[in-house]
Design a protein around this motif. Structure first.
Motif, mmCIF file in Angstrom:
data_model
loop_
_atom_site.group_PDB
_atom_site.id
_atom_site.type_symbol
_atom_site.label_atom_id
_atom_site.label_comp_id
_atom_site.label_asym_id
_atom_site.label_seq_id
_atom_site.Cartn_x
_atom_site.Cartn_y
_atom_site.Cartn_z
ATOM 1 N N LEU A 132 8.322 10.424 10.495
ATOM 2 C CA LEU A 132 7.764 9.335 9.747
ATOM 3 C C LEU A 132 9.066 8.532 8.964
ATOM 4 C CD1 LEU A 132 5.543 7.772 8.431
ATOM 5 C CD2 LEU A 132 5.391 9.638 6.821
ATOM 6 N N THR A 133 9.993 9.240 8.230
ATOM 7 C CA THR A 133 11.245 8.619 7.792
ATOM 8 C C THR A 133 11.747 7.721 8.626
ATOM 9 O OG1 THR A 133 11.372 10.721 6.670
ATOM 10 C CG2 THR A 133 13.287 8.998 6.406
ATOM 11 N N SER A 134 12.034 8.260 10.020
ATOM 12 C CA SER A 134 12.686 7.431 11.123
ATOM 13 C C SER A 134 12.013 6.116 11.344
ATOM 14 C CB SER A 134 12.565 8.256 12.376
ATOM 15 O OG SER A 134 13.625 9.326 12.145
ATOM 16 N N ALA A 135 10.652 6.279 11.370
ATOM 17 C CA ALA A 135 9.732 5.206 11.448
ATOM 18 C C ALA A 135 9.806 4.123 10.295
ATOM 19 C CB ALA A 135 8.248 5.684 11.699
ATOM 20 N N ALA B 78 16.155 4.115 -1.165
ATOM 21 C CA ALA B 78 17.557 4.573 -0.613
ATOM 22 C C ALA B 78 17.868 5.931 -1.478
ATOM 23 C CB ALA B 78 18.591 3.676 -0.687
ATOM 24 N N PRO B 79 17.815 5.854 -2.864
ATOM 25 C CA PRO B 79 18.085 6.950 -3.748
ATOM 26 C C PRO B 79 17.255 8.305 -3.473
ATOM 27 C CG PRO B 79 17.994 5.155 -5.042
ATOM 28 C CD PRO B 79 17.542 4.706 -3.662
ATOM 29 N N ARG B 80 16.014 7.827 -2.718
ATOM 30 C CA ARG B 80 15.248 9.109 -2.363
ATOM 31 C C ARG B 80 15.411 9.551 -0.853
ATOM 32 N NH1 ARG B 80 10.499 9.938 -5.772
ATOM 33 N NH2 ARG B 80 10.220 8.155 -7.215
ATOM 34 N N LYS C 189 0.857 -1.139 -0.071
ATOM 35 C CA LYS C 189 -0.075 -0.001 -0.064
ATOM 36 C C LYS C 189 0.917 1.140 -0.005
ATOM 37 C CE LYS C 189 -3.934 -1.924 0.859
ATOM 38 N NZ LYS C 189 -5.263 -1.714 0.045
ATOM 39 N N LEU C 190 2.007 1.156 0.705
ATOM 40 C CA LEU C 190 2.845 2.463 1.059
ATOM 41 C C LEU C 190 3.678 2.718 -0.082
ATOM 42 C CD1 LEU C 190 3.744 2.044 4.708
ATOM 43 C CD2 LEU C 190 2.177 3.803 3.750
ATOM 44 N N MET C 191 3.931 1.522 -1.056
ATOM 45 C CA MET C 191 4.672 1.987 -2.358
ATOM 46 C C MET C 191 4.363 2.917 -3.362
ATOM 47 S SD MET C 191 7.543 0.020 -2.310
ATOM 48 C CE MET C 191 8.102 -0.138 -3.960
ATOM 49 N N SER C 192 3.043 3.139 -3.420
ATOM 50 C CA SER C 192 2.312 4.133 -4.028
ATOM 51 C C SER C 192 2.695 5.505 -3.585
ATOM 52 C CB SER C 192 0.914 3.787 -4.267
ATOM 53 O OG SER C 192 0.202 3.847 -2.975
ATOM 54 N N LEU C 193 2.706 5.542 -2.100
ATOM 55 C CA LEU C 193 2.812 6.603 -1.438
ATOM 56 C C LEU C 193 4.462 7.178 -1.569
ATOM 57 C CD1 LEU C 193 1.989 9.012 0.163
ATOM 58 C CD2 LEU C 193 2.748 7.638 2.327
ATOM 59 N N LEU C 194 5.293 6.431 -1.370
ATOM 60 C CA LEU C 194 6.773 6.433 -1.502
ATOM 61 C C LEU C 194 7.233 6.876 -2.954
ATOM 62 C CD1 LEU C 194 8.128 4.069 1.069
ATOM 63 C CD2 LEU C 194 7.625 6.477 1.422
ATOM 64 N N GLN D 46 5.626 8.518 -4.985
ATOM 65 C CA GLN D 46 5.299 9.939 -5.320
ATOM 66 C C GLN D 46 6.219 11.114 -5.013
ATOM 67 O OE1 GLN D 46 2.214 11.070 -6.691
ATOM 68 N NE2 GLN D 46 1.598 9.109 -6.818
ATOM 69 N N ASN D 47 6.731 11.896 -6.050
ATOM 70 C CA ASN D 47 7.772 12.939 -5.613
ATOM 71 C C ASN D 47 7.220 13.812 -4.678
ATOM 72 O OD1 ASN D 47 9.799 12.208 -7.143
ATOM 73 N ND2 ASN D 47 8.994 13.031 -9.033
ATOM 74 N N LYS D 48 5.809 14.102 -4.869
ATOM 75 C CA LYS D 48 5.402 15.049 -3.818
ATOM 76 C C LYS D 48 5.632 14.712 -2.410
ATOM 77 C CE LYS D 48 0.756 17.403 -2.862
ATOM 78 N NZ LYS D 48 -0.753 17.410 -2.990
ATOM 79 N N PHE D 49 5.605 13.506 -2.044
ATOM 80 C CA PHE D 49 5.773 13.130 -0.580
ATOM 81 C C PHE D 49 7.253 13.434 -0.441
ATOM 82 C CE2 PHE D 49 7.589 9.757 2.200
ATOM 83 C CZ PHE D 49 6.794 10.014 3.188
ATOM 84 N N TRP D 50 8.245 13.126 -1.021
ATOM 85 C CA TRP D 50 9.713 13.683 -0.740
ATOM 86 C C TRP D 50 9.727 15.000 -0.630
ATOM 87 C CZ3 TRP D 50 11.801 9.784 1.513
ATOM 88 C CH2 TRP D 50 11.470 8.459 1.103
#
Length: 1768
Positions: free
Chosen positions: A278-281, A294-296, A250-255, A257-261
């Motif tokens: 959230l990144t730490s989590a 990792a690249p993002r 489910k989260l792959m679609s979120l990650l 997205q460029n908007k998220f980063w």
């Protein structure tokens, strides 16, 4: 929207509603609009559709809930907030079934309102949700999926109260074990909601752009964004691990997205912070997913490493550490050298930009994860790293914050230790690397810290010590790879460099003192890091109770610590220190000490000496002292010799150093600070071998002439450390120091008490501190110095204080007394058992005495007295506790009681002194009672109480002046000479001893009773208390009986009230029957003042005990009659009931009948019985008329048998007091007989009474020179009173009473007896007043004048006119009066100036009878004055006017300083009172004379008053003597609920004896005079008023209008109504309500009506005359007549009726043909009432002669006013 108060459209019954609009829309279209919300697509999940058929379901919801749900859809914040609170309350209170009905509607409302912009609404929503959850419980399950996403967001709300409320609701809904399951159940819906918020929503989709401002829309959007990120983190943390797999997809679609980063670079810090959290989590819970991304992830996190926002930084660094730990190849995705490290260096150089505490703890884990490839070349990498940290530490922000600098220093040292452990391939590189770390990093940082005081208290030195310890540990471990050598070399480099650096700091002449102390502090920490408390450790606190062992508190300022200077521990630890540390450290110390001593010896460098002291404190070894001695050897030969001598005696280098160097330094006078020298001394003592050696050294020092401050510091330091105390304890107990301290105490006391102090303030204060310390400081229950020396010092202090009082007048004792207070207070409060020493008790007594005396006597300031009081209170506190435990007698209590007793009995105290003494003794008793020591209190009171003899002396000390009043009033009768011929008056400056003693003892007794320290059964104690209270009552009665007590005694009474020393207070504390009995017993025994006291107590208690009544129940009860019993019965009689009084009277009458001749004048005979009879009959409370004639017959029989006992027409010089007393009682009996006897008297009885009266009066008249003898004076008074009684009897006799009298009695009285009385009394008045020019204020002195005056007021006018006074004329006196009348006036008028009220009132009454007789003599003379003279003036009686002139002069002096209109208070019976009274009475007489005169005479008299300006002066004085609010407070005859009574409405009664309300007599008299003046002289008052200045004008107008006008107007109107004067042809009517008088004149066909209107401020304002109807009169003539009447009423001093009479005469004459005078246009002249007679020879017109005279004088011509021809 429909506002609350707007006008609705017709037919619209309900306000507009958006909810109803939605329903109507659904009905019209036939379908429901898809979603309620903004900008969402049909296919989206998580939104709740509007329910179909809303109208039907709506009806199922409870009506109240329906209303609340509607309100929740409103936009107004307050409406929503109140609705939500109401919803929560309803959920809590309603039934579960009712609440369940709301659930279908709740998700839609909750999802919307939980995101509301207002935080209060969000918080209330979660609280209400909690109530809903608690009520519906599992029934919420069907709606969970639609709610859960928003519920999770709410738990991450940025407003913490709202977040907490949401968490509480969540925990109430699911137990902690079920929470993950609930989230798993709803995870898809949650993720949908969160992803929508993170990727799809915008500010405009979350809020309506048309109604919500842009700023508010954005704020809401950013908040929801932050909450969504945090909610996702929360979801990750709470889901079970097994669910993570499904979540990853489910989260792959979120990650992806460029908007998220991009959120890592978001401009809102909260969003960035939430993103990094959230990144730490992600790293923590989904590491595989992160590695894939990792690249993002790496650039997003590592390239933000310089984010300086405080909100973001903690989350960022957590994310950084998670990233570098989780992603192995993280550095491959970023350019470390260009992108990451430069940013990190920048942050470090700036000291973390204020976030050091967050950033720096993460540095070690961060650099430990930096791979070798990036950290190459290692030397440069670490150089840059550490240099950046050092640079950051030097920034001002880092230095200023202790927490930040600590974080930087700790990180630096951690990283340094890490760097040292880094290995390099080559050994040279390793050595070079280590040198760089030591030389370029550690040592420079140490140098920087030493230069910056703010860093010295940080953890740096401890960190160095720990680092050295770790290196030393490694250096001592021998292994194969040569690590130990590496670390030994490292340590060697460090110590070398450290020595060089320290030398650079020390080897400077003006070395920085702070740097030197920093070095010594650092060396101490390096030597023993454990012994010193580390910074940032909290202080360990300890509480202790007061009764714990003394050893717990044996410290100065509460310090019982081995702090930084704890030498023994330092030494032992130093022994244990490793050799690797000890050797270099000691070398370093020796080098620095050697350098310092050179500077000290050669340059006298103070800072180097202090540095040396600090070094020796930590390193006091013989080696160091040896180095110091060697270095100091380069001196001259004389010093070398002395050094050799010292060496011979002392082997130890430390002792040699003391004698050679230290003593020299100690003796230097210029040195102010010697603390560090004392520290060196302790270092020396520490190196000594034995206590004996130490004592010898210290004794030597004591004998030297060193400053006392040095010894103070030695002892203070000993008290603060047990180690140091053990070094000097032998010396402290020794004789050398003890004797020296006793001498010091002696010197100090004498120095302070000399008239001129020679020492400076500071040095003496240090010496006092030393004394206080050695006295008060106890270690293990032992004093610091020997007990004997303590006692000697206390003796010295006591001796000094006892002299302080005498010497303090010089004013220099204050510092000394203050210091002694401090020392004594400290000694008393801190030393157990100190007050059992005799010297201590003496000191305490002296301090108590100073406190118990007035400051005027002791010359001490308020501050000092306060200090002294605190001192002796603390001393008594200690004393009482000690006495209780030791059961010993106290000399302090005994001595202080004797001293107090002597003070109160000596009659040397005034009120203030007594008050101070009572306060001090009260405080002392309170302290004794606090300790619950009833025994001590009892003993103390016993010591102060006088014995019988002393009480007797105290009674005798009271003056006998008190007897005057009761003897005069007949309350007591005496037939002895108690006063002698002279009266002993009381002292007006000092209180009698009796008053002081009774007040003090009563206060003590009341305190004892208040504290309940007397048992009810303890009769002996109770008796003592009763005696004391009885004495207090006796004192108070003595004051009450004084006629005019001096101000001192009034002050004394006020003090008793203030201090609550009253009988009322005693009554509240216990039974008073025993006190009453005690007073009664004293009365029966002694009589006199005790009897009056008994009467007072009986009136207060309002009961007469049975024992008292036994006194007269039987004849035996009061026989034989003693003076005590007589007085007791006299005073008791008013309180007896009728039967008891009758019984007593019968006993007395029976006794009278059996009296023999010899018993007539004895107390146990006729005198005593008559006295009791008079007392009983005085108030007419018993019916015994049948006895009175019998008593008279008995008296007549005595006269027949023994006429010598009756003092008829005799000289009293040789008469006995017994006979006088007997006659006085007989005379007193006769008026009672007249007053109360109902049966008619026989002729012979009347003859006896009247002849006796005349005979007694003759005796009175003949013996006027003996009036100074009290009994003679009373005889004179009662004789005159008898004459008054007879006069009153005959004046007031009713016709029916006259019928019962003998036929010729009234005639005889008038023709013979009355004349005989007044022929005796009038000359007597003249004689007595002539002899006593200045009668005293005392009524005893005035008593004869009062009675005489009262008798003379009954004199008739004829008797006055036929007086037999010697002729008295005054030279140059103009008079028309006959000689006899003039003599009477000349004799009596001056008595109006006499300084005795009775005389003034009596003379006023006599002259008042004469006033109406006087004007007729001027009337006859008036005819001789012609019409032609100038305006005439005629004086009222010259005798009165001369008195008035004298009074005016005197009064001007008294009242001129008081502004007109301000009330002057005149003290009753003072000289001023008599003067003002005489003045007002004179005017009253003058006005009475004025009123009796005819209209023509009145004009002449008023002209005289105008010329002399006497009336003007009177009016000014009256407005100073009349009160601003003249309300009458006395008894009135009117009905009580009428209008307010004033001095103007109530009549003034001036009685000779009526001294009732003397304070209101002058104001009332002044008002009376003003009233009469306005009434009889209105025109003159009006003239004066118009000439007044504006302020006075207004005062007079306001006062007269308010209080006088209404009275005068009503009197004037009523006088018109009641007037009997009849006018031929004119009728007069009055209208009281309208204040109008209407006069109607009619003659033949002429008809005239006049209306006279009185003004509101009558008579000041002008009376207006208006015309009513008029028939037959020309206008001009009418005006003239109106003007005549108006002029008369305004300018003449007559009434309205007199004015009308004059006007009528004018009009009559006009009609008779008499022409008007053409000057005044009046027929009859307004002043002299003459007709126009002077005719002009040319024009034949006639004028009034007075008008012509005025015309000629004002125009300076002698021409006719009409024809202008010369007037002949």
């Amino acid at each position: 929207m429909g506002g609350k108060n707007k006008q609705r459209t017709k037919g619209n019954l309900r306000p507009s509603s958006s909810g109803r609009a939605a329903e109507l829309l659904a009905k019209e279209r036939g379908t429901v609009p898809g979603f309620i919300g903004f900008g969402t697509s049909q296919s989206d999940l998580g939104y709740v559709p509007a329910v179909q058929g809303a109208e039907e379901i709506d009806s199922l919801v409870d009506a109240d809930f329906r209303m609340v749900l509607r309100k929740l859809s409103k936009r107004d914040i307050t409406t929503k907030l109140k609705a939500m609170q109401e919803f929560g309350t309803m959920c809590k209170e309603r039934e579960a079934e009712v609440v369940k009905g709301v659930l279908p509607y709740w998700p839609r409302i909750y999802c919307k309102i939980s995101l509301d912009h207002d935080r209060r609404v969000r918080e209330a929503t979660q609280q209400s949700f909690e109530q809903l959850v608690l009520k519906v419980k599992k029934h919420l399950a069907p709606y969970l999926k639609s709610i859960m996403g928003y519920w999770l967001i709410a738990q991450c709300d940025t407003y913490s109260p709202a977040a907490s409320a949401a968490k509480v609701a969540f925990e109430k809904a699911f137990p902690s074990s079920k929470q993950p399951e609930a989230l798993v159940f709803c995870k898809d819906e949650i993720l949908n909601v969160l992803q929508d918020h993170l990727l799809k929503e915008t500010p405009d989709t979350l809020s309506d752009p048309q109604t919500v401002p842009e700023e508010e829309r954005e704020a809401k959007f950013f908040r929801i964004l932050t909450c969504s990120l945090l909610a996702l983190k929360k979801l990750l943390s709470m889901l079970p691990k097994k669910e993570m797999q499904s979540l990853e997809e489910k989260l792959m679609s979120l990650l992806s997205q460029n908007k998220f980063w991009k959120y890592s670079k978001h401009n809102i810090p909260q969003v960035r912070s939430a993103f990094f959290e959230l990144t730490s989590a992600f790293c923590q819970y989904l590491p595989e997913l992160v590695k894939a991304e990792a690249p993002r992830v790496c650039p997003a996190v590592l390239l933000s490493i310089d984010d300086g926002d405080a909100v973001v930084c903690p989350a960022l660094w957590e994310a950084v550490l998670y990233a570098v730990a989780t992603i192995e190849d993280c550095w491959s995705h970023v350019n470390a050298r260009k992108g990451v490290l430069p940013k990190l260096w920048a942050v470090l150089r700036e000291g973390g930009r204020g976030l050091a505490t967050v950033i720096y703890p993460n540095l070690l884990p961060f650099i430990s994860k930096v791979p070798p490839g990036i950290a190459e070349p290692k030397l440069e990498y670490f150089r840059t790293f550490f240099s950046s940290i050092i640079q950051g530490l030097s920034s001002e922000r880092a230095i200023a914050s202790p927490s930040e600098s600590s974080a930087i220093v700790t990180a630096f040292m951690e990283c340094l230790r890490f760097a040292v452990l880094q290995k390099t391939e080559k050994e040279d590189d390793q050595r070079q690397f280590h040198q760089m770390l030591i030389y370029d990093q550690l040592i420079p940082l140490t140098d920087a810290v030493l230069k910056e005081p703010r860093l010295q208290n940080g953890p740096f030195f401890y960190q160095i010590a720990e680092t050295l310890s770790s290196w030393e540990a490694k250096a001592e471990l021998s292994d194969d790879n040569g690590t130990d050598e590496v670390f030994q070399k490292l340590l060697s480099n460090f110590w070398d460099r450290l020595l060089k650096m320290c030398v650079l700091h020390v080897d400077v002449l003006d070395a920085e003192e702070k740097s030197l102390f920093a070095i010594s502090g650092m060396l101490e920490i390096l030597q023993n890091p454990k012994s010193t408390t580390k910074p940032n450790n909290r202080k360990s606190l300890k509480i202790r109770f007061t009764d714990e062992d003394e050893s717990e508190r044996n410290t100065e300022n509460g310090k019982l610590t081995e702090m930084r200077n704890n030498d023994s521990e330092t030494q032992t630890d130093f022994q244990r220190t490793s050799f690797l540390r000890k050797e270099p450290l000691e070398n370093l110390v020796c080098n620095l000490a050697e350098l310092s001593i050179v500077y000290v010896n050669e340059q006298k460098s103070e800072q180097h000496l202090k540095f040396l002291s600090a070094l020796l404190n930590s390193f006091s070894s013989n080696r160091v002292f040896q180095v110091l001695l060697e270095q100091g050897n380069d001196t001259n030969s004389a010093q070398v010799e002395s050094q050799n001598e010292v060496k011979a005696h002392h082997e130890s280098p430390s002792v040699q150093f003391l004698y050679v160097n230290l003593i020299t330094w100690l003796k230097e006078d210029w040195r102010k600070d010697t603390h560090f020298l004392v520290d060196i001394l302790y270092s020396v003592l520490n190196c000594c071998n034995s206590n004996g050696e130490r004592k010898t050294i210290l004794d030597d020092l004591t004998k030297m002439d060193l400053k006392w401050v040095i010894f103070l510091q030695i002892i203070q330091k000993a008290c603060s450390s047990t180690t140091k105390l053990s070094l000097v304890s032998d010396w402290l107990k020794g004789d050398t120091l003890g004797e020296r301290l006793v001498m010091l105490a002696d010197d100090l006391c004498h120095l302070g008490l000399k008239p001129i102090a020679t020492s400076s303030e500071s040095s003496s204060s240090e010496r006092w501190t030393l004394l206080s310390l050695v006295l008060s400081q106890h270690i293990k229950n032992e004093s610091l110095i020997g007990e004997s020396f303590v006692e000697k010092i206390i003796d010295k202090l006591q001796a000094a204080l006892s002299k302080a009082k005498d010497l303090s007048e010089a004013g220099n004792s204050e510092p000394s007394v203050s210091f002694i207070c401090d020392v004594a207070s400290s000694f008393f409060s801190s030393v157990k058992g100190c007050l059992l020493m005799p010297s201590s008790e003496d000191l305490l007594l002296t301090i108590f005495q100073l406190c118990a005396q007035r400051q005027d006597a002791t010359h001490l300031t308020d501050l000092l007295v306060c200090k002294l009081k605190h001192t002796w209170m603390s001393g008594v506190n200690s004393l009482v506790h000690q006495l209780r435990s030791m059961q010993k007698q106290s000399t302090f209590l005994h001595k202080s009681a004797l001293w107090v007793k002597n003070q109160i009995q000596s009659s040397s105290l005034d009120v203030k002194s007594l008050q101070v003494l009572i306060s001090a003794v009260s405080d002392l008793l309170s302290k004794l009672m606090e300790a619950d020591s009833g025994y001590l209190v009892g003993v103390y009171v016993e010591h102060i109480t006088p014995n019988k003899t002393e009480w007797k002396k105290l009674h005798e000390s009271l003056s006998t002046e008190w007897m005057h009043k009761p003897l005069l009033e007949g309350r007591l009768s005496m037939n002895c000479v108690p006063l002698g011929s002279c009266v002993k008056l009381c002292d007006t400056t000092k209180l009698p001893g009796h008053l002081c003693t009774s007040a003090l003892l009563s206060k003590m007794v009341l305190l004892v009773l208040e504290n309940g320290m007397v048992c009810e059964n303890d009769d002996a104690e109770r008796k003592k208390i009763d005696n004391i209270i009885a004495e207090l009552l006796y004192s108070l009665q003595w004051i009450e009986e004084l006629e005019n007590p001096p101000y001192l005694l009034l002050e004394y009474l006020h003090m008793l009230e203030e201090m609550h020393i009253t009988y009322e207070k005693f009554r509240t504390l216990g039974n008073t029957a025993s006190v009453q009995q005690t007073v009664f017993d004293r009365s029966e025994e002694h009589g006199r003042l005790w009897s009056l006291t008994m009467a007072k107590v009986t009136s207060v208690e309002n009961t007469v005990s049975c024992e008292m009544k036994q006194l007269f129940k039987t004849t035996e009860g009061f026989l034989p009659l003693t003076e005590g019993r007589l007085h007791t019965l006299q005073c008791l009689s008013p309180f007896l009931i009728e039967e008891e009084k009758k019984e007593l009277v019968f006993h007395c009458v029976a006794k009278l009948m059996t009296c023999s001749e010899t018993q007539l004048s004895s107390t146990d005979g006729a005198f005593g019985c008559l006295s009791i009879l008079n007392s009983c009959l005085n108030d007419r409370s018993i019916e015994c008329d049948h006895l009175l004639p019998g008593i008279l017959k008995i008296i007549i029989s005595w006269k027949n048998d023994n006429e010598d006992s009756f003092l008829f027409s005799c000289n009293l010089k040789e008469t006995s007091a017994q006979l006088l007393g007997f006659n006085i009682e007989m005379i007193r009996c006769l008026p009672l007989l007249l007053k109360y006897s109902t049966s008619p008297l026989a002729d012979s009885e009347w003859d006896f009474i009247m002849c006796s009266m005349l005979a007694w009066l003759e005796t009175t008249s003949e013996n006027h020179l003996l009036y100074h003898i009290p009994l003679v004076r009373i005889f004179a008074c009662v004789s005159c009173d008898l004459a008054s009684a007879l006069s009153s009897y005959f004046e007031a006799a009713a016709p029916e009473a006259i019928e019962n009298l003998p036929v010729n009695l009234i005639g005889e009285w008038k023709e013979f007896f009355s004349e005989g009385v007044h022929n005796l009394l009038l000359p007597l008045l003249v004689k007595v007043t002539g002899e006593t020019k200045n009668a005293s204020e005392s009524s005893f002195q005035n008593s004869v004048l009062t009675s005489l005056g009262e008798a003379l007021t009954h004199i008739s006018k004829d008797q006055l006119l036929n007086h037999k006074l010697p002729v008295k004329f005054v030279a140059g006196q103009k008079t028309n009066l006959p000689d006899k009348l003039q003599t009477l006036l000349n004799t009596l008028s001056p008595l109006l100036l006499f300084r005795a009220r009775p005389v003034q009132i009596c003379v006023y009454h006599m002259l008042h009878k004469l006033m109406p007789e006087l004007p007729k003599f001027d009337d006859e003379d008036l005819k001789s004055y012609g019409d032609e003279e100038e305006e005439l003036a005629l004086s009222p009686p010259a005798a009165l006017m001369s008195v008035l002139a004298t009074q005016e002069l005197l009064l001007e002096n008294i009242l001129e300083c008081i502004p007109v209109g301000e009330f002057a208070v005149i003290q009753p019976l003072s000289d001023e009172f008599c003067l003002v009274l005489g003045y007002l009475l004179t005017w009253k007489l003058t006005l009475a004379f004025f009123k009796a005169a005819s209209s023509q005479l009145r004009v002449l008299y008023s002209q005289y008053l105008r010329r002399t300006k006497s009336l003007n002066k009177l009016l000014y004085h009256l407005f100073r003597l009349m009160p601003e609010n003249p309300v009458f407070s006395g008894p009135t005859s009117e009905v009580p609920n009428k209008d307010t009574k004033t001095f103007f409405t109530e009549e003034l009664h001036l009685a000779v004896k009526g001294t009732g309300a003397l304070s209101s007599q002058i104001p009332h008299l002044a008002c009376s005079v003003y009233h009469i003046t306005l009434k009889d002289l209105p025109a003159m008052v009006r003239l004066w008023w118009n000439s007044c200045e504006k302020r006075v004008f207004n005062v007079v107008d306001k006062f007269t209008s308010k209080y006088v006008s209404s009275v005068l107007s009503s009197q004037e109107i009523s006088s018109v109504q009641t007037s009997t004067q009849s006018f031929n042809g004119m009728t007069v009517k009055a209208r009281s309500a309208a204040r109008e008088v209407i006069a109607t004149y009619s003659v033949d066909d002429i008809f005239i009506e006049l209306i006279i209107q009185l003004p509101p401020n009558y008579p000041l304002g002008s009376i207006t005359v208006e015309s009513g109807k008029r028939v037959g009169v020309a206008v001009q003539q009418w005006r003239n007549w109106m003007l005549q009447l108006s002029t008369y009423l305004t300018h003449q001093n007559g009434s309205i009726m007199e004015g009308l009479s004059l006007w009528k005469n004018n009009v009559d004459k006009r009609f008779e043909g008499v022409e008007d005078c053409m000057i005044c246009f009046s027929v009859i002249h307004g002043s002299n009432y003459s007709l126009p007679k002077k005719a002009c020879r040319t024009c034949k017109k006639k004028f009034h002669s007075a008008c012509l005279y005025k015309w000629f004088t004002s125009s300076n011509k002698s021409t006719c006013p009409l024809c202008r021809e010369t007037f002949f």
